[in-house]
Design an enzyme around this catalytic site. Structure first.
Site, PDB file in Angstrom:
ATOM      1  N   ASP A  60       5.703  -3.795  -2.470  1.00  0.00           N
ATOM      2  CA  ASP A  60       5.549  -3.967  -3.979  1.00  0.00           C
ATOM      3  C   ASP A  60       6.408  -5.093  -4.681  1.00  0.00           C
ATOM      4  O   ASP A  60       6.173  -5.986  -5.308  1.00  0.00           O
ATOM      5  CB  ASP A  60       5.646  -2.648  -4.790  1.00  0.00           C
ATOM      6  CG  ASP A  60       4.565  -1.509  -4.564  1.00  0.00           C
ATOM      7  OD1 ASP A  60       3.519  -2.123  -3.951  1.00  0.00           O
ATOM      8  OD2 ASP A  60       4.812  -0.352  -5.082  1.00  0.00           O
ATOM      9  N   THR A  61       7.634  -5.195  -3.951  1.00  0.00           N
ATOM     10  CA  THR A  61       8.641  -6.339  -4.254  1.00  0.00           C
ATOM     11  C   THR A  61       8.174  -7.243  -3.982  1.00  0.00           C
ATOM     12  O   THR A  61       8.271  -8.423  -4.973  1.00  0.00           O
ATOM     13  CB  THR A  61       9.859  -5.728  -3.587  1.00  0.00           C
ATOM     14  OG1 THR A  61      10.592  -4.700  -3.936  1.00  0.00           O
ATOM     15  CG2 THR A  61      11.235  -6.905  -3.957  1.00  0.00           C
TER      16      THR A  61
ATOM     17  N   ASP B 108       0.483 -12.790  -1.096  1.00  0.00           N
ATOM     18  CA  ASP B 108      -0.706 -11.869  -1.307  1.00  0.00           C
ATOM     19  C   ASP B 108      -1.347 -11.532   0.065  1.00  0.00           C
ATOM     20  O   ASP B 108      -1.921 -10.323   0.127  1.00  0.00           O
ATOM     21  CB  ASP B 108      -1.852 -12.705  -1.970  1.00  0.00           C
ATOM     22  CG  ASP B 108      -3.290 -11.767  -2.123  1.00  0.00           C
ATOM     23  OD1 ASP B 108      -3.053 -10.660  -2.574  1.00  0.00           O
ATOM     24  OD2 ASP B 108      -4.234 -12.382  -1.933  1.00  0.00           O
TER      25      ASP B 108
ATOM     26  N   GLY C  26       0.234  -7.001   2.057  1.00  0.00           N
ATOM     27  CA  GLY C  26      -0.539  -6.163   2.704  1.00  0.00           C
ATOM     28  C   GLY C  26      -0.217  -5.973   4.215  1.00  0.00           C
ATOM     29  O   GLY C  26      -0.590  -5.001   4.799  1.00  0.00           O
TER      30      GLY C  26
ATOM     31  N   ARG D 228       0.492  -2.409   5.986  1.00  0.00           N
ATOM     32  CA  ARG D 228      -0.292  -1.766   7.217  1.00  0.00           C
ATOM     33  C   ARG D 228       0.950  -1.678   8.524  1.00  0.00           C
ATOM     34  O   ARG D 228       0.631  -0.670   9.112  1.00  0.00           O
ATOM     35  CB  ARG D 228      -1.171  -2.925   7.863  1.00  0.00           C
ATOM     36  CG  ARG D 228      -2.315  -2.829   6.966  1.00  0.00           C
ATOM     37  CD  ARG D 228      -3.426  -3.802   7.451  1.00  0.00           C
ATOM     38  NE  ARG D 228      -3.101  -5.216   7.399  1.00  0.00           N
ATOM     39  CZ  ARG D 228      -3.328  -6.090   6.497  1.00  0.00           C
ATOM     40  NH1 ARG D 228      -3.605  -5.577   5.074  1.00  0.00           N
ATOM     41  NH2 ARG D 228      -2.927  -7.131   6.587  1.00  0.00           N
TER      42      ARG D 228
ATOM     43  N   ASP E 164      -3.113 -10.258  -9.028  1.00  0.00           N
ATOM     44  CA  ASP E 164      -3.765 -11.493  -8.433  1.00  0.00           C
ATOM     45  C   ASP E 164      -4.615 -12.281  -9.732  1.00  0.00           C
ATOM     46  O   ASP E 164      -4.615 -13.219  -9.851  1.00  0.00           O
ATOM     47  CB  ASP E 164      -5.134 -11.168  -7.434  1.00  0.00           C
ATOM     48  CG  ASP E 164      -4.294 -10.844  -6.020  1.00  0.00           C
ATOM     49  OD1 ASP E 164      -3.412 -11.439  -5.639  1.00  0.00           O
ATOM     50  OD2 ASP E 164      -5.374 -10.444  -4.853  1.00  0.00           O
TER      51      ASP E 164
END
Length: 221
Positions: free
Chosen positions: A29-30, A66, A70, A74, A91
């Site tokens: 999140d950061t 971006d 993610g 994961r 985004d």
């Protein structure tokens, strides 16, 4: 289209960097928040002043967040609906800042109301294209279509053109024409993509209704 191939490539390239950030205790999140802040700053500080080369450099440094966030989620096994929501929402903020920066330039020193309007159309169309897919999926439809110009294409076309157009300030003649051409391409491509998604949702909705009606009539026989 670019999403399918480029995202997989850069995800592999950025995996070691994502692992490094996790070892340093940085959260996905950061990274999402910092990346968005960097893109917004690059777009709204440099583009309205016509500094397209440096603005593109700054945005490019942050836009890969971006993929990194993610990847981190994961690797850490902490992927969540909240993370996906935050990433998707920010985004839209980043995209709005980029095309908003173009619009501010053409509304000001760029002095071209037509290209200002095209930039605003690109901004709005990008938001609506994303909304149509999200809304279609929210009502249970797959929205199984690869649009002509999706987010990756919009960013690559506009940022590459902006970066090259910015070389005008270094004495490269005539190259600034690339940005208006790119904006028209993105505008037209976004309109086509929007049409593709609307038609797809309409078709899938009709098929779902027909299937439901068929099941209902079969159950009553």
């Amino acid at each position: 289209m670019l999403n399918k191939y480029a995202r997989a490539f850069f995800t592999r390239v950025l995996t070691p960097f994502a692992a490094f950030l996790l070892r340093r205790g940085v959260s996905p999140d950061t990274v999402t928040l910092i990346g968005t802040a960097g893109v917004v700053a690059g777009a709204l500080v440099f583009f309205p002043r016509g500094e397209f080369f440096w603005g593109t450099i700054v945005i490019t440094l942050f836009v890969f967040s971006d993929l990194v966030d993610g990847n981190m989620a994961r690797q850490a096994g902490i992927s969540s609906p909240w993370g996906a929501f935050l990433d998707s929402t920010l985004d839209r903020v980043a995209d709005g800042a980029i095309f908003g920066g173009f619009a501010l330039w053409y509304a000001g020193k760029g002095d071209n109301n037509v290209l200002c309007a095209v930039s605003i159309f690109c901004l709005a169309a990008g938001q609506v294209v994303s909304y149509t897919k999200a809304r279609g999926e929210s009502i249970g439809l797959p929205v199984a279509v690869n649009g002509l110009v999706e987010r990756a294409e919009r960013l690559v076309i506009s940022l590459v053109a902006a970066g090259l157009a910015g070389l005008h300030t270094f004495g490269v003649p005539g190259i600034q024409v690339l940005l208006p051409i790119a904006l028209w391409i993105v505008a037209a491509g976004s309109a086509v993509t929007l049409g593709q998604r609307v038609v797809t949702v309409r078709r899938e909705s009709a098929e779902a209704q027909a299937e439901a009606a068929s099941r209902g009539s079969g159950g009553g026989s």
